[in-house]
Write an enzyme that holds these catalytic residues in place. Structure first.
Site, short mmCIF file in Angstrom:
data_model
loop_
_atom_site.label_atom_id
_atom_site.label_comp_id
_atom_site.label_asym_id
_atom_site.label_seq_id
_atom_site.Cartn_x
_atom_site.Cartn_y
_atom_site.Cartn_z
N GLN A 22 -22.84 19.80 -59.88
CA GLN A 22 -23.53 19.61 -61.16
C GLN A 22 -23.50 18.14 -61.55
OE1 GLN A 22 -21.92 21.93 -64.40
NE2 GLN A 22 -23.54 21.30 -65.82
N SER A 23 -24.68 17.58 -61.82
CA SER A 23 -24.74 16.15 -62.20
C SER A 23 -25.16 15.94 -63.65
CB SER A 23 -25.69 15.40 -61.27
OG SER A 23 -27.01 15.89 -61.37
N HIS A 48 -28.20 24.33 -66.78
CA HIS A 48 -29.59 24.40 -66.30
C HIS A 48 -29.67 25.24 -65.05
CE1 HIS A 48 -27.66 20.78 -64.63
NE2 HIS A 48 -28.40 20.97 -63.56
P1 AMP Z 1 -27.64 19.26 -61.09
O1 AMP Z 1 -27.35 18.26 -59.99
O2 AMP Z 1 -27.52 20.69 -60.69
O3 AMP Z 1 -26.84 18.94 -62.34
O4 AMP Z 1 -29.17 19.08 -61.45
C1 AMP Z 1 -29.64 18.07 -62.27
C2 AMP Z 1 -31.10 17.90 -61.95
O5 AMP Z 1 -31.71 17.16 -63.00
C3 AMP Z 1 -31.39 17.13 -60.66
O6 AMP Z 1 -32.12 17.97 -59.76
C4 AMP Z 1 -32.20 15.93 -61.12
O7 AMP Z 1 -33.22 15.58 -60.22
C5 AMP Z 1 -32.76 16.42 -62.45
N1 AMP Z 1 -33.11 15.40 -63.42
C6 AMP Z 1 -32.38 14.31 -63.77
N2 AMP Z 1 -33.02 13.62 -64.73
C7 AMP Z 1 -34.18 14.28 -64.99
C8 AMP Z 1 -35.27 14.06 -65.88
N3 AMP Z 1 -35.30 13.01 -66.73
N4 AMP Z 1 -36.30 14.95 -65.87
C9 AMP Z 1 -36.28 16.00 -65.02
N5 AMP Z 1 -35.28 16.27 -64.17
C10 AMP Z 1 -34.24 15.41 -64.15
#
Ligand code: AMP
Length: 114
Positions: free
Chosen positions: A94-95, A100
Site C-alpha cells: 500500500q502506497s 482504496h
Molecule cells: P497502492 O499502491 O495500493 O496504495 O495504490 C495506490 C495507487 O494510487 C497506485 O496504483 C497509483 O498509481 C495511484 N495514484 C497515485 N496518485 C494518483 C493520482 N493523483 N490519481 C490517480 N491515481 C493515483
C-alpha cells in the site's frame, strides 16, 4: 485530513477521471495503470486502509465492493472478467494511506500476483 491525496480527489481539489460515483464512494482512473483498465475506488470518508474496516466502519466494505462492481460495469469489464485488489500496509504494497480498491481488467491477469 487535507494532506491525504485521495481526500483531495474526493473533494475535487485534485483532478481525476471519474468513472462512477455515489453517495459513499468515488471511482476514478489510476494515474499509472497496470492493466488496460485500472480504476481505483475509494470511500469519500477517510479510512486509512483495510485495518480500519472493523466495528461500525466495517459497513464501508459493502459500499466499496458495490461501487467497484458498478465501475467494472461502466468500464465494460463485466463480460470478460476483472480483478479486485486491496493492498494493505507495507508488506501488502500500500502506497496511499486512504482505503482504496483496485479494479483491474481488459486483459488476462496472471496469478499468483508478485
Ligand atoms: P497502492 O499502491 O495500493 O496504495 O495504490 C495506490 C495507487 O494510487 C497506485 O496504483 C497509483 O498509481 C495511484 N495514484 C497515485 N496518485 C494518483 C493520482 N493523483 N490519481 C490517480 N491515481 C493515483
Amino acid at each position: 485530513m487535507s494532506s491525504c491525496l485521495f481526500c483531495e480527489i474526493a473533494a475535487g481539489r485534485i483532478k481525476a477521471e471519474i468513472i462512477h460515483e455515489d453517495e459513499g464512494c468515488l471511482a476514478f482512473r489510476d494515474i499509472s495503470p497496470k492493466a488496460p483498465s485500472h480504476i481505483l475506488v475509494i470511500p469519500r470518508r477517510h479510512l486509512d486502509g483495510l485495518n480500519d474496516l472493523v466495528g461500525p466502519d466495517s459497513a464501508a466494505a459493502d459500499g466499496l465492493l458495490a461501487a467497484g462492481v458498478m465501475a467494472a460495469h461502466a468500464e465494460g469489464l463485466a463480460p470478460g472478467g476483472y480483478r479486485f485488489v486491496i493492498n494493505c500496509g507495507q508488506d501488502g504494497g500500500q502506497s496511499v494511506g486512504h482505503l482504496h480498491l483496485h479494479v483491474l481488467g481488459g486483459r488476462p491477469l496472471a496469478w499468483p500476483p508478485g
